[in-house]
Design a protein around this motif. Structure first.
Motif, PDB file in Angstrom:
ATOM      1  N   HIS A  27      31.552  54.973  58.956  1.00 22.82           N
ATOM      2  CA  HIS A  27      30.609  55.277  60.038  1.00 22.82           C
ATOM      3  C   HIS A  27      29.540  54.202  60.175  1.00 22.82           C
ATOM      4  CE1 HIS A  27      31.273  59.747  61.100  1.00 22.82           C
ATOM      5  NE2 HIS A  27      32.394  59.257  60.610  1.00 22.82           N
ATOM      6  N   LEU A 141      35.749  59.978  65.430  1.00 25.62           N
ATOM      7  CA  LEU A 141      34.347  60.154  65.049  1.00 25.62           C
ATOM      8  C   LEU A 141      33.801  58.913  64.351  1.00 25.62           C
ATOM      9  CD1 LEU A 141      34.499  63.870  63.892  1.00 25.62           C
ATOM     10  CD2 LEU A 141      33.404  62.964  65.961  1.00 25.62           C
ATOM     11  N   LEU A 144      33.203  56.291  67.071  1.00 26.35           N
ATOM     12  CA  LEU A 144      32.008  56.608  67.851  1.00 26.35           C
ATOM     13  C   LEU A 144      30.738  56.315  67.053  1.00 26.35           C
ATOM     14  CD1 LEU A 144      33.103  59.936  69.582  1.00 26.35           C
ATOM     15  CD2 LEU A 144      32.619  57.750  70.715  1.00 26.35           C
ATOM     16  N   LEU A 180      34.413  66.518  72.247  1.00 23.53           N
ATOM     17  CA  LEU A 180      34.299  65.080  71.990  1.00 23.53           C
ATOM     18  C   LEU A 180      34.436  64.241  73.263  1.00 23.53           C
ATOM     19  CD1 LEU A 180      36.393  64.662  68.724  1.00 23.53           C
ATOM     20  CD2 LEU A 180      33.915  64.508  68.992  1.00 23.53           C
ATOM     21  N   SER A 181      35.031  64.786  74.282  1.00 25.33           N
ATOM     22  CA  SER A 181      35.330  64.025  75.496  1.00 25.33           C
ATOM     23  C   SER A 181      34.089  63.406  76.131  1.00 25.33           C
ATOM     24  CB  SER A 181      36.070  64.894  76.511  1.00 25.33           C
ATOM     25  OG  SER A 181      37.363  65.180  76.023  1.00 25.33           O
ATOM     26  N   ASP A 182      32.992  64.152  76.181  1.00 25.41           N
ATOM     27  CA  ASP A 182      31.762  63.603  76.773  1.00 25.41           C
ATOM     28  C   ASP A 182      31.270  62.401  75.973  1.00 25.41           C
ATOM     29  OD1 ASP A 182      31.750  65.436  78.830  1.00 25.41           O
ATOM     30  OD2 ASP A 182      30.303  66.778  77.868  1.00 25.41           O
ATOM     31  N   ARG A 183      31.337  62.479  74.655  1.00 25.29           N
ATOM     32  CA  ARG A 183      30.901  61.372  73.806  1.00 25.29           C
ATOM     33  C   ARG A 183      31.803  60.157  73.997  1.00 25.29           C
ATOM     34  NH1 ARG A 183      29.164  64.326  68.175  1.00 25.29           N
ATOM     35  NH2 ARG A 183      28.111  66.059  69.212  1.00 25.29           N
ATOM     36  N   ILE A 184      33.095  60.405  74.088  1.00 30.76           N
ATOM     37  CA  ILE A 184      34.061  59.315  74.291  1.00 30.76           C
ATOM     38  C   ILE A 184      33.834  58.666  75.656  1.00 30.76           C
ATOM     39  CG2 ILE A 184      36.512  58.811  74.624  1.00 30.76           C
ATOM     40  CD1 ILE A 184      37.006  61.117  72.521  1.00 30.76           C
ATOM     41  N   ASN A 185      33.698  59.495  76.678  1.00 34.68           N
ATOM     42  CA  ASN A 185      33.480  58.976  78.032  1.00 34.68           C
ATOM     43  C   ASN A 185      32.192  58.177  78.114  1.00 34.68           C
ATOM     44  OD1 ASN A 185      35.879  60.134  78.915  1.00 34.68           O
ATOM     45  ND2 ASN A 185      34.872  62.005  79.621  1.00 34.68           N
ATOM     46  N   ALA A 186      31.147  58.646  77.431  1.00 38.68           N
ATOM     47  CA  ALA A 186      29.872  57.921  77.439  1.00 38.68           C
ATOM     48  C   ALA A 186      30.025  56.553  76.764  1.00 38.68           C
ATOM     49  CB  ALA A 186      28.796  58.747  76.740  1.00 38.68           C
ATOM     50  N   TRP A 187      30.790  56.501  75.672  1.00 38.25           N
ATOM     51  CA  TRP A 187      30.975  55.212  75.008  1.00 38.25           C
ATOM     52  C   TRP A 187      31.700  54.226  75.926  1.00 38.25           C
ATOM     53  CZ3 TRP A 187      34.870  51.892  73.688  1.00 38.25           C
ATOM     54  CH2 TRP A 187      34.480  50.805  72.891  1.00 38.25           C
TER      55      TRP A 187
END
Length: 191
Positions: A27, A141, A144, A180-187
């Motif tokens: 991480h 994870l 991210l 997790l999709s929102d976090r992935i999309n934001a990245w």
């Protein structure tokens, strides 16, 4: 060879998993994780996230699958999910590795642990489907947390991530992938 000698030989061989480096970084992005660390971490993920399984699972079986799932990497090496490889060739290498590594054990343990490994690989039982889902979540994870980790190195696209990871995670833990999709999309949007 006595039963104890065989068991100790297997355990000594399993120590070699600590030397197999994976594509995924820690991480903090300080280094790549090894397969033994991955096995421990993915087991912890399963234990904590079991309530998100699509169907009821026997967490002790899931943990056993995850403990064993990457032992074949001692011989076959880690194959990054976003890397280029021949799936048939990889499967053949892993089957040969399973023959050798599980073959170190006394027959009853060899057959029992190999069957659990095969069940994980087939991903047909509820336990195996969830275990496979969690095995796919942990690297996401890590990527991210480390600012994308190795995604740029492998030129990972959102579509590729959805196809190679999302569909498997959604099968066993749809709420987890949705979360997790929102976090992935934001990245990806921030690139």
């Amino acid at each position: 060879m006595s039963r104890l000698d065989a068991q100790l030989a297997f355990l000594a061989e399993a120590d070699r998993l600590k030397s197999v480096l994976r594509a995924t970084t820690l991480h903090d992005a300080s280094r790549r994780e090894n397969s033994a660390e991955h096995s421990w971490h993915v087991m912890l993920h399963a234990l904590v996230l079991a309530e998100h399984a699509a169907r009821p699972v026997d967490i002790s079986r899931v943990l056993t699958m995850l403990l064993l799932h990457d032992l074949v990497e001692i011989d076959a090496g880690d194959t990054p999910i976003h890397g280029d490889h021949d799936p048939a060739e990889q499967e053949a290498r892993e089957q040969a590795a399973a023959d050798r590594i599980f073959g170190l054990l006394p027959e009853d343990q060899r057959d029992g642990l190999r069957a659990i490994w095969e069940e994980f690989e087939a991903a047909e039982s509820d336990d195996a489907v969830f275990a496979k889902s969690i095995d796919r979540v942990q690297p996401v994870l890590s990527n991210l947390a480390s600012g994308g980790g190795t995604w740029p190195e492998y030129n990972v696209t959102p579509e590729q991530l959805e196809t190679r990871v999302g569909t498997k995670v959604s099968r066993g833990a749809p709420a987890l992938w949705s979360g997790l999709s929102d976090r992935i999309n934001a990245w990806f949007a921030g690139r």
